[in-house]
Design a protein around this motif. Structure first.
Motif, PDB file in Angstrom:
ATOM      1  N   THR A  44       0.824  -1.208   0.000  1.00 10.72           N
ATOM      2  CA  THR A  44       0.000   0.000   0.000  1.00 10.72           C
ATOM      3  C   THR A  44       0.857   1.256   0.000  1.00 10.72           C
ATOM      4  OG1 THR A  44      -1.876  -1.110   1.067  1.00 10.72           O
ATOM      5  CG2 THR A  44      -1.765   1.281   1.284  1.00 10.72           C
ATOM      6  N   SER A  45       2.011   1.208   0.659  1.00 13.43           N
ATOM      7  CA  SER A  45       2.924   2.359   0.630  1.00 13.43           C
ATOM      8  C   SER A  45       3.371   2.650  -0.801  1.00 13.43           C
ATOM      9  CB  SER A  45       4.152   2.088   1.504  1.00 13.43           C
ATOM     10  OG  SER A  45       3.785   1.988   2.866  1.00 13.43           O
ATOM     11  N   LEU A  46       3.645   1.594  -1.563  1.00 10.49           N
ATOM     12  CA  LEU A  46       4.034   1.781  -2.963  1.00 10.49           C
ATOM     13  C   LEU A  46       2.884   2.372  -3.762  1.00 10.49           C
ATOM     14  CD1 LEU A  46       5.913   1.489  -5.364  1.00 10.49           C
ATOM     15  CD2 LEU A  46       5.289  -0.934  -5.494  1.00 10.49           C
ATOM     16  N   LEU A  47       1.674   1.868  -3.554  1.00 14.34           N
ATOM     17  CA  LEU A  47       0.525   2.393  -4.292  1.00 14.34           C
ATOM     18  C   LEU A  47       0.283   3.862  -3.961  1.00 14.34           C
ATOM     19  CD1 LEU A  47      -1.378   0.805  -6.287  1.00 14.34           C
ATOM     20  CD2 LEU A  47      -3.139   1.133  -4.557  1.00 14.34           C
ATOM     21  N   ASN A  48       0.490   4.248  -2.696  1.00 14.46           N
ATOM     22  CA  ASN A  48       0.321   5.652  -2.310  1.00 14.46           C
ATOM     23  C   ASN A  48       1.311   6.560  -3.036  1.00 14.46           C
ATOM     24  OD1 ASN A  48      -1.808   5.163  -0.558  1.00 14.46           O
ATOM     25  ND2 ASN A  48      -0.491   4.965   1.242  1.00 14.46           N
ATOM     26  N   LEU A  49       2.496   6.044  -3.309  1.00 10.83           N
ATOM     27  CA  LEU A  49       3.484   6.840  -4.048  1.00 10.83           C
ATOM     28  C   LEU A  49       3.140   6.898  -5.530  1.00 10.83           C
ATOM     29  CD1 LEU A  49       6.806   5.667  -2.340  1.00 10.83           C
ATOM     30  CD2 LEU A  49       5.452   7.715  -1.867  1.00 10.83           C
ATOM     31  N   LEU A  50       2.643   5.786  -6.087  1.00 10.55           N
ATOM     32  CA  LEU A  50       2.236   5.793  -7.494  1.00 10.55           C
ATOM     33  C   LEU A  50       1.084   6.768  -7.725  1.00 10.55           C
ATOM     34  CD1 LEU A  50       2.286   1.984  -8.457  1.00 10.55           C
ATOM     35  CD2 LEU A  50       4.139   3.657  -8.586  1.00 10.55           C
ATOM     36  N   SER A  51       0.215   6.893  -6.733  1.00 14.78           N
ATOM     37  CA  SER A  51      -0.951   7.765  -6.876  1.00 14.78           C
ATOM     38  C   SER A  51      -0.673   9.198  -6.446  1.00 14.78           C
ATOM     39  CB  SER A  51      -2.121   7.214  -6.055  1.00 14.78           C
ATOM     40  OG  SER A  51      -1.804   7.191  -4.676  1.00 14.78           O
ATOM     41  N   ALA A  52       0.570   9.496  -6.083  1.00 15.28           N
ATOM     42  CA  ALA A  52       0.996  10.836  -5.663  1.00 15.28           C
ATOM     43  C   ALA A  52       0.297  11.316  -4.394  1.00 15.28           C
ATOM     44  CB  ALA A  52       0.788  11.853  -6.800  1.00 15.28           C
ATOM     45  N   LEU A  53      -0.226  10.365  -3.607  1.00 17.52           N
ATOM     46  CA  LEU A  53      -0.847  10.747  -2.336  1.00 17.52           C
ATOM     47  C   LEU A  53       0.200  11.105  -1.293  1.00 17.52           C
ATOM     48  CD1 LEU A  53      -3.747   8.140  -1.977  1.00 17.52           C
ATOM     49  CD2 LEU A  53      -3.938  10.576  -2.495  1.00 17.52           C
ATOM     50  N   ARG A  54       1.383  10.519  -1.415  1.00 15.71           N
ATOM     51  CA  ARG A  54       2.481  10.811  -0.499  1.00 15.71           C
ATOM     52  C   ARG A  54       3.747  11.112  -1.287  1.00 15.71           C
ATOM     53  NH1 ARG A  54       1.524   9.646   4.836  1.00 15.71           N
ATOM     54  NH2 ARG A  54      -0.328   8.388   5.311  1.00 15.71           N
ATOM     55  N   GLU A  55       4.666  11.768  -0.637  1.00 17.68           N
ATOM     56  CA  GLU A  55       5.948  12.083  -1.266  1.00 17.68           C
ATOM     57  C   GLU A  55       7.000  11.093  -0.789  1.00 17.68           C
ATOM     58  OE1 GLU A  55       8.827  15.961  -2.066  1.00 17.68           O
ATOM     59  OE2 GLU A  55       6.978  16.147  -0.893  1.00 17.68           O
ATOM     60  N   ALA A  56       7.800  10.603  -1.715  1.00 20.88           N
ATOM     61  CA  ALA A  56       8.805   9.599  -1.394  1.00 20.88           C
ATOM     62  C   ALA A  56       9.972  10.208  -0.625  1.00 20.88           C
ATOM     63  CB  ALA A  56       9.310   8.945  -2.674  1.00 20.88           C
ATOM     64  N   LYS A  57      10.642   9.361   0.154  1.00 20.01           N
ATOM     65  CA  LYS A  57      11.875   9.779   0.818  1.00 20.01           C
ATOM     66  C   LYS A  57      12.937  10.080  -0.229  1.00 20.01           C
ATOM     67  CE  LYS A  57      15.528   7.956   3.815  1.00 20.01           C
ATOM     68  NZ  LYS A  57      16.011   6.744   4.544  1.00 20.01           N
ATOM     69  N   SER A  58      13.002   9.222  -1.246  1.00 20.48           N
ATOM     70  CA  SER A  58      13.922   9.451  -2.363  1.00 20.48           C
ATOM     71  C   SER A  58      13.408   8.699  -3.574  1.00 20.48           C
ATOM     72  CB  SER A  58      15.343   8.967  -2.015  1.00 20.48           C
ATOM     73  OG  SER A  58      15.349   7.570  -1.745  1.00 20.48           O
TER      74      SER A  58
END
Length: 270
Positions: A44-58
């Motif tokens: 789910t953390s990966l999906l949140n990054l794909l959907s631009a809901l969260r910003e990645a650490k790097s």
């Protein structure tokens, strides 16, 4: 094939805990990609990054060769839609009103769209496709969980995305509604060249409905490949800690996973 999304050296952390480490994936237009793995593996953390809901650490997620962080929310939502695992809450709006909310990314601040778009006709078409016409005047609070999930799917269909991200959409559905929902998504995909990325808990559903699988464990990619390449007895035992039996689905010809526990605890009919 044409690339639609690319993930480069993606990492994520919550406080001191790193939940994704150096993820690299290329997603092709029109494909069905499944993300699988044990609880806490980072799906789910990966999906949140794909959907631009969260910003990645790097690292960076590119959609159509553009960093997803550089899209406005409305611009991104015109192309990318997310279907969550929870059915829509039992709010006091009727089915047609909720489905119409899928047009929000195209509306101006007055809630208006271009006159060239026949929104009512589009909604009518999708309500018909999803067998929701008879329910369109009923409030969501009067619907079952399975019916609300169909409404949620109709809402993102009205959104007319080119990429759909599914976050365990079948979790709270019985097996009949699971197959119905996944069949509806597959039919939509075939009609429109839609790209579908699904986080799925059920390995057998993943094998049936995904062309490629990404297997995560402890925030890292263990294997990317076809279901036959990923769902092997050795890999599943390594990642999930249990030795399965793998058989071939009689019609789909894809691997299906049967759990193998201690036979002395099995229920038997004598």
């Amino acid at each position: 094939m044409t690339e639609i999304m690319r993930v480069e050296q993606l990492s994520q952390a919550y406080g001191e805990k790193e939940v994704l480490k150096d993820i690299q994936i290329t997603i092709e237009k029109g494909e069905s990609l499944g993300i699988i793995g044990p609880n806490g593996s980072g799906k789910t953390s990966l999906l949140n990054l794909l959907s631009a809901l969260r910003e990645a650490k790097s690292g960076i997620v590119y959609y159509q060769n553009k960093n997803v962080r550089n899209y406005s929310r409305k611009e991104f939502a015109q192309s990318v839609a997310v279907l969550q695992q929870d059915a829509l809450p039992a709010i006091d709006f009727n089915v047609r009103q909720v489905v119409e909310m899928g047009r929000f990314p195209y509306q101006n601040w007055l809630g208006e769209e271009s006159e060239s778009v026949s929104v009512d006709a589009l909604i009518d078409q999708i309500l018909e496709k999803m067998a929701l016409v008879s329910l369109q005047d009923r409030e969501l609070s009067q619907l079952s969980g399975g019916e609300r999930q169909r409404v949620a799917l109709a809402k993102i269909m009205v959104q007319e995305p080119t990429l759909v991200l599914l976050d365990e959409p079948t979790t709270y559905l019985d097996i009949g509604h699971q197959i119905q929902l996944m069949d509806e998504i597959r039919a939509w995909q075939e009609e429109t060249e839609l790209t579908v990325v699904s986080v799925l808990h059920d390995l057998n559903l993943a094998a049936l409905y995904c062309e490629r699988l990404v297997l995560l464990d402890q925030g890292k990619i263990v294997k990317i490949g076809t279901p036959r390449e990923v769902l092997t007895e050795e890999i599943i035992e390594e990642v999930y800690g249990t030795r399965p039996v793998i058989i071939e689905h009689p019609s789909a010809k894809v691997p299906q996973v049967i759990l193998e526990g201690d036979a002395k605890y099995f229920q038997t009919n004598n």
